[in-house]
Design a protein around this motif. Structure first.
Motif, short mmCIF file in Angstrom:
data_model
loop_
_atom_site.label_atom_id
_atom_site.label_comp_id
_atom_site.label_asym_id
_atom_site.label_seq_id
_atom_site.Cartn_x
_atom_site.Cartn_y
_atom_site.Cartn_z
N ASP A 43 -45.17 -0.04 3.12
CA ASP A 43 -45.04 -1.59 2.38
C ASP A 43 -43.96 -2.50 3.09
OD1 ASP A 43 -46.66 -4.19 0.75
OD2 ASP A 43 -45.07 -3.13 -0.53
N GLY A 47 -41.87 -6.62 3.04
CA GLY A 47 -42.18 -7.34 1.53
C GLY A 47 -40.46 -7.69 1.89
N ASN A 64 -38.00 -6.17 -1.55
CA ASN A 64 -37.83 -5.37 -0.82
C ASN A 64 -38.66 -4.84 0.93
OD1 ASN A 64 -37.50 -3.10 -2.91
ND2 ASN A 64 -39.13 -3.74 -3.69
N THR A 82 -40.96 -0.21 1.50
CA THR A 82 -41.33 0.37 0.51
C THR A 82 -42.44 1.63 1.27
OG1 THR A 82 -41.06 -1.06 -0.74
CG2 THR A 82 -42.28 1.43 -1.84
N ARG A 103 -37.36 3.07 -0.71
CA ARG A 103 -37.11 2.55 -0.74
C ARG A 103 -36.14 1.14 -0.15
NH1 ARG A 103 -38.43 1.75 -5.90
NH2 ARG A 103 -40.27 1.35 -5.59
N SER A 110 -52.23 -4.80 -2.57
CA SER A 110 -51.52 -5.03 -3.77
C SER A 110 -53.12 -5.29 -4.65
CB SER A 110 -50.53 -6.26 -3.91
OG SER A 110 -50.02 -6.28 -2.50
N GLN A 117 -44.38 -9.42 -9.77
CA GLN A 117 -43.57 -8.86 -7.95
C GLN A 117 -43.45 -7.26 -8.44
OE1 GLN A 117 -40.91 -7.47 -6.90
NE2 GLN A 117 -41.61 -7.47 -5.18
N ASP A 120 -45.01 -2.75 -4.98
CA ASP A 120 -44.80 -1.98 -4.31
C ASP A 120 -45.33 -0.08 -3.50
OD1 ASP A 120 -44.02 -4.13 -3.60
OD2 ASP A 120 -42.31 -4.21 -3.31
N SER A 142 -47.92 1.31 -0.55
CA SER A 142 -48.40 1.95 -0.14
C SER A 142 -48.06 2.81 -0.06
CB SER A 142 -46.39 2.41 0.26
OG SER A 142 -45.89 3.07 -1.29
#
Length: 385
Positions: free
Chosen positions: A193, A195, A198, A201, A207, A326, A343, A358, A362
């Motif tokens: 994932d 972002g 982060n 992840t 992470r 998400s 978030q 996150d 993932s």
């Protein structure tokens, strides 16, 4: 697969002057060829050569250099046409698109010039090159690079190399054609994932926090604003000295993250599932104070680093649609926008699962990656006799 290796040239003062003069001469000639191509409606390379080759020879360019100047110019127009077709320069009639279409392509004085094996030869044992210039053939120009890059050049260099000048330093960018290992059958997939808070992840628990990189970008932005407002000669010198510092730091961070992801997948026998974020910047609507973070987000660079490292390691990689990853619970599959509390927090309204948002995304990406691999690979059913 093709990978580029960058080496730094260490020319003497007279050699550096010849290289600099050569780059300026060939790029000035490329600008002239670009003007001819623009006037004649950008003809094919062979036709363009008929209109420009003789003039390029009178400008002091060798036969191969003249051919490369023509090809470089034609390739630039091909790229421009592809960008226009893809909509990268805006819609028809937009200011940016009209500006690109209304004038010939221009080449910077220090822009890259391609060399083939007739114009450039490598002496790997001595770490020197022999290269054509407008002042004649220059021999025994030293170059420096890492041991791994030298080995890759010695074993896999193939095709053209580009000479460029960057802040008074000369580099050769050489193409290496490396054989790809056979992709193994994955035992599962590592979902990644991407972002801003982060950077990456993974479903394996790794992470990469973006706090340090975001702070670095903020410091660089504040410093640029301060120096630009000051406007003195010393401030401009410092701005030039610090140019590309942020880009180099970001690339280094992305290399570290991508290497960690691919190494983990290779060690565990898993494939990698990446989000397909094509067009995300045009789809997302943000406040003005959030736009800098979005447009500084180098997700495409990180994905490309993961992609080529995975190819070198023989790790399977698939791109999956990130829609709803998400909002969907990775435990029960329930989809609800309210599942994403903020978030960082995901709380499923159906089964009550509570986890980092996150991490949840993932795991959803990992499942989608396995599905994409299963549906996309070749059938293992024996052919009917």
């Amino acid at each position: 697969m093709k990978i580029v290796a960058q080496v730094k040239l260490m020319p003497e003062a007279d050699q550096a002057a010849a290289l600099r003069s050569t780059l300026r001469t060939v790029n000035e000639a490329a600008c002239w060829v670009s003007g001819v191509a623009f006037e004649r409606g950008v003809p094919h390379e062979y036709e363009l050569r008929k209109h420009t080759y003789a003039e390029l020879k009178t400008r002091g360019l060798g036969a191969q250099a003249a051919q490369h100047v023509i090809k470089k110019t034609r390739d630039a127009y091909t790229t421009l046409k592809a960008n226009i077709t893809a909509g990268n320069l805006g819609k028809p009639g937009s200011k940016r698109r009209r500006k690109a279409e209304s004038k010939p392509i221009a080449f910077r004085p220090e822009a890259a010039q391609p060399y083939d094996d007739r114009c450039l030869s490598w002496q790997y044992d001595r770490q020197t090159v022999s290269i054509w210039t407008t002042a004649g053939r220059l021999k025994n120009i030293r170059f420096v690079c890492s041991a791994d890059a030298l080995r890759m050049l010695r074993e896999h260099r193939k095709g053209e190399s580009d000479l460029i000048e960057r802040d008074g330093v000369f580099y050769l960018i050489a193409v290496c054609d490396i054989p790809e290992p056979e992709v193994f059958e994955p035992a599962g997939f590592v979902g990644v994932d991407l972002g801003i808070v982060n950077i990456a992840t993974t479903s394996t628990g790794y992470r990469a926090a973006g706090r340090g990189l975001n702070r670095h970008r903020k410091r660089q932005l504040d410093l640029r604003k301060k120096l630009q407002a000051k406007g003195t000669k010393s401030a401009k010198r410092l701005l030039k000295k610090r140019s590309r510092k942020e880009a180099r730091h970001t690339a280094n961070v992305n290399h570290i993250i991508s290497k960690t992801i691919v190494t983990t997948a290779e060690r565990t026998g898993y494939g990698i599932a990446l989000e397909d974020l094509t067009g995300v910047r045009s789809r997302v609507r943000l406040r003005k104070d959030q736009r800098t973070s979005l447009h500084s987000w180098s997700f495409r660079q990180l994905a490309s680093f993961v992609e080529y490292k995975a190819k070198r390691a023989g790790v399977p990689l698939v791109y999956v649609d990130p829609a709803c990853t998400s909002q969907q619970c990775s435990e029960c599959g329930h989809i609800d926008r309210k599942n994403r509390i903020d978030q960082a927090t995901f709380a499923c309204r159906s089964c009550g699962a509570l986890m980092h948002a996150d991490d949840n995304a993932s795991h959803n990406l990992a499942r989608k990656g396995a599905t994409a691999w299963t549906t996309g690979r070749e059938s293992r059913v024996p052919a009917t006799p």
